[in-house]
Design a protein around this motif. Structure first.
Motif, short mmCIF file in Angstrom:
data_model
loop_
_atom_site.label_atom_id
_atom_site.label_comp_id
_atom_site.label_asym_id
_atom_site.label_seq_id
_atom_site.Cartn_x
_atom_site.Cartn_y
_atom_site.Cartn_z
N ASN A 38 80.65 30.55 58.24
CA ASN A 38 80.31 30.89 59.76
C ASN A 38 80.05 32.19 60.06
N GLY A 39 78.73 32.73 60.04
CA GLY A 39 78.29 33.97 60.78
C GLY A 39 78.24 34.86 59.48
N VAL A 40 78.26 34.57 58.30
CA VAL A 40 78.02 35.14 57.13
C VAL A 40 76.70 35.21 56.63
N SER A 41 75.84 36.06 56.36
CA SER A 41 74.59 36.16 55.99
C SER A 41 74.26 35.75 54.72
N LYS A 42 73.01 35.62 54.19
CA LYS A 42 72.57 35.26 53.00
C LYS A 42 71.57 36.01 52.58
N THR A 43 71.57 36.44 51.17
CA THR A 43 70.28 37.38 50.89
C THR A 43 69.75 36.56 49.57
N ASP A 44 68.38 36.97 49.35
CA ASP A 44 67.77 36.83 48.05
C ASP A 44 68.15 37.42 47.16
N CYS A 45 68.11 36.84 45.98
CA CYS A 45 68.68 37.74 44.64
C CYS A 45 67.96 37.51 43.62
N ASN A 46 67.48 38.60 42.63
CA ASN A 46 66.80 38.24 41.36
C ASN A 46 67.84 38.58 40.58
N GLY A 47 69.01 38.57 40.57
CA GLY A 47 69.78 38.94 39.50
C GLY A 47 71.03 37.90 39.57
N ILE A 65 70.98 42.97 38.53
CA ILE A 65 71.01 42.44 36.91
C ILE A 65 71.59 41.16 36.73
N VAL A 66 70.88 40.30 36.08
CA VAL A 66 71.39 39.03 35.73
C VAL A 66 72.67 39.00 34.68
N GLN A 67 73.84 38.81 35.14
CA GLN A 67 75.12 38.87 34.34
C GLN A 67 75.45 37.52 34.05
N LYS A 68 76.27 37.28 33.00
CA LYS A 68 76.82 36.12 32.60
C LYS A 68 77.88 35.60 33.70
#
Length: 116
Positions: A38-47, A65-68
């Motif tokens: 609730n009330g927390v934003s979301k962001t698009d991520c390429n990693g 950066i993509v991490q395992k």
């Protein structure tokens, strides 16, 4: 048969392009555990999505950066990386888009194998 295989590959290509970015929770305050979206934003991520904890305080964000899927601890700071949709939220497991695409691909291959 070549048309069916080509169609299946086209669908998979489009689906994979759509899942190249994942969504992560993004917060620096008010995101400690137990976590509430609730009330927390979301962001698009390429990693990868991250959850960083220190002294009982948590921050959630995107790492470019993509991490395992793993966690690291150094100097009292614990950082966890994950690559699933909104995976840096609560400890619930989320079905990632990649898992959905792989499942669809397997179903397509199975169906086309039995048709032809």
């Amino acid at each position: 048969m070549n048309i069916a295989l080509g169609l299946c590959l086209l669908v998979l290509t489009v689906a994979v392009q759509q899942v190249s970015a994942l969504e992560c929770y993004h917060c620096y305050t008010g995101c400690d555990d137990p976590f509430s979206v609730n009330g927390v934003s979301k962001t698009d991520c390429n990693g990868s999505c991250t959850k960083t904890e220190k002294d009982g305080k948590a921050a959630r964000n995107c790492f470019p950066i993509v991490q395992k899927n793993s966690c690291e601890e150094a100097a009292g700071v614990n950082v966890c990386y994950c690559t699933g949709e909104l995976c840096n939220g609560a400890s619930e497991r989320y079905l990632s888009r990649v898992s959905i695409v792989v499942t669809i691909a397997c179903v397509c291959m199975s169906v086309f194998k039995h048709i032809f």
